[in-house]
Write a protein that holds these residues in place. Structure first.
Motif, short mmCIF file in Angstrom:
data_model
loop_
_atom_site.label_atom_id
_atom_site.label_comp_id
_atom_site.label_asym_id
_atom_site.label_seq_id
_atom_site.Cartn_x
_atom_site.Cartn_y
_atom_site.Cartn_z
N PHE A 1 -5.33 0.74 6.60
CA PHE A 1 -5.70 1.55 5.43
C PHE A 1 -4.64 2.62 5.17
O PHE A 1 -4.24 2.85 4.02
CB PHE A 1 -7.06 2.20 5.67
N THR A 2 -4.16 3.26 6.22
CA THR A 2 -3.13 4.28 6.06
C THR A 2 -1.85 3.69 5.50
O THR A 2 -1.22 4.25 4.59
CB THR A 2 -2.85 4.97 7.41
N ALA A 3 -1.45 2.54 6.04
CA ALA A 3 -0.22 1.89 5.56
C ALA A 3 -0.33 1.50 4.09
O ALA A 3 0.61 1.72 3.31
CB ALA A 3 0.09 0.67 6.42
N SER A 4 -1.46 0.94 3.70
CA SER A 4 -1.62 0.52 2.31
C SER A 4 -1.72 1.74 1.39
O SER A 4 -1.25 1.70 0.24
CB SER A 4 -2.85 -0.37 2.14
N THR A 5 -2.30 2.82 1.87
CA THR A 5 -2.38 4.04 1.07
C THR A 5 -0.99 4.62 0.82
O THR A 5 -0.69 5.07 -0.29
CB THR A 5 -3.28 5.09 1.76
N ARG A 6 -0.14 4.58 1.85
CA ARG A 6 1.25 5.04 1.65
C ARG A 6 1.96 4.18 0.60
O ARG A 6 2.70 4.70 -0.24
CB ARG A 6 2.00 4.98 2.97
N ALA A 7 1.73 2.86 0.67
CA ALA A 7 2.36 1.96 -0.31
C ALA A 7 1.87 2.25 -1.72
O ALA A 7 2.65 2.24 -2.69
CB ALA A 7 2.08 0.51 0.07
N LEU A 8 0.59 2.54 -1.87
CA LEU A 8 0.03 2.85 -3.18
C LEU A 8 0.55 4.17 -3.71
O LEU A 8 0.80 4.32 -4.90
CB LEU A 8 -1.50 2.85 -3.09
N ARG A 9 0.75 5.14 -2.82
CA ARG A 9 1.34 6.42 -3.24
C ARG A 9 2.76 6.19 -3.76
O ARG A 9 3.15 6.73 -4.81
CB ARG A 9 1.37 7.40 -2.08
N ARG A 10 3.54 5.40 -3.04
CA ARG A 10 4.92 5.13 -3.48
C ARG A 10 4.93 4.40 -4.83
O ARG A 10 5.87 4.56 -5.61
CB ARG A 10 5.65 4.28 -2.43
N LEU A 11 3.88 3.64 -5.10
CA LEU A 11 3.80 2.88 -6.35
C LEU A 11 3.44 3.76 -7.53
O LEU A 11 3.62 3.37 -8.68
CB LEU A 11 2.78 1.75 -6.19
#
Length: 287
Positions: A205-215
């Motif tokens: 969840f943390t990794a995907s949240t970081r990816a979504l922030r970068r997006l």
């Protein structure tokens, strides 16, 4: 009226309402009258949420926002009639497909606000995009009345489009970018990142949240309180990031020419300054 963490709580579970508000702190609770509630419990859930929102609400910058996800069928008007009031921050119309739906929603909200002696327009709207049609109309939807941001419902969207997201979810990249672009085009707050159903995999969840922030997303919807501190951590800049952003803005202001150099000798212009302002805007409130 923006928040970082958005925690869904079923409207049929009133015993969870107060705990959810405590968990999000200065974030937002989404009282769900739609998919999280069985058809037989819809009327009771509506009443539970209405009663909760009618009570005195916490105030101040650290108080949680109260949103309600509305049913997208014949129940919508009854949902609005029950929940619109001083304790409601905004509504999330599920399965939004067109600007016309939002024009009608605006009429209903305006009538309800007038009936309750509330200022016109005080109830915000954050449409939930969950279909191919909604995604295709995302820019028009983002320009709708009262719209402050967009949410993306990826489970329904994947089913509608026939997508089979893999471990890295690249199949959803187009849809995610579409709602980010739509919010930017409308000049509203960046969209709220979608929920992750696997609430036990906190590392993922943390990794995907970081990816979504970068997006380009800002904040994320959650279905479990354990996800909230992770969202806050990902979207809150570190002290070093805040210092670097403040230094960039100082250097550009001191230059007085629209162009400057940062501490590493790299060029700073207005585009870099805009990113720096975004970083500083994500700092937790100290008031």
């Amino acid at each position: 009226m923006s928040a970082t963490s958005h925690l869904y709580v079923p409207g049929s579970k009133p015993e969870r309402f107060h705990k959810a508000e405590q968990a999000v702190g200065s974030g937002a609770v989404i009282f769900d009258l739609e998919d999280a509630v069985a058809p037989r419990d819809k009327a009771a859930a509506r009443q539970y949420v209405a009663e909760h929102l009618s009570r005195p609400r916490p105030s101040g910058p650290a108080a949680p926002l109260a949103w309600v996800r509305l049913n997208a069928d014949e129940r919508l008007e009854a949902d609005l009639e029950a929940v619109v009031g001083a304790g409601l921050s905004g509504v999330i119309p599920a399965k939004t497909c067109s600007r016309e739906e939002l024009d009608r929603l605006d009429e209903l909200l305006t009538a309800a606000e007038a009936e309750r002696g509330l200022a016109r327009g005080r109830t915000a709207v954050a449409p939930l995009i969950e279909s191919g049609l909604g995604l295709a109309n995302a820019v028009d939807i983002a320009h709708g009345p009262r719209v402050t941001t967009l949410h993306l419902g990826e489970i329904d969207l994947a089913a509608d489009l026939g997508l089979e997201p893999g471990p890295d979810e690249t199949e959803l990249l187009f849809a995610r970018s579409q709602v980010v672009v739509a919010c930017s085009a409308a000049g509203i707050t960046s969209p709220v990142a979608p929920v992750s159903a696997n609430f036990r995999d906190l590392a993922g969840f943390t990794a995907s949240t970081r990816a979504l922030r970068r997006l380009g997303f800002f904040g994320r919807a959650c279905i479990h309180p354990d996800q909230i501190p992770l969202v806050e951590q990902v979207f809150s800049p570190s002290a070093e990031q805040a210092r670097e952003a403040a230094d960039i803005l100082r250097r550009l202001e001191d230059a007085g020419s629209g162009v400057a150099l940062d501490a590493e000798g790299r060029m700073i212009d207005e585009a870099v300054a805009r990113q720096a302002r975004r970083v500083l805007a994500r700092r937790p409130s100290t008031t």
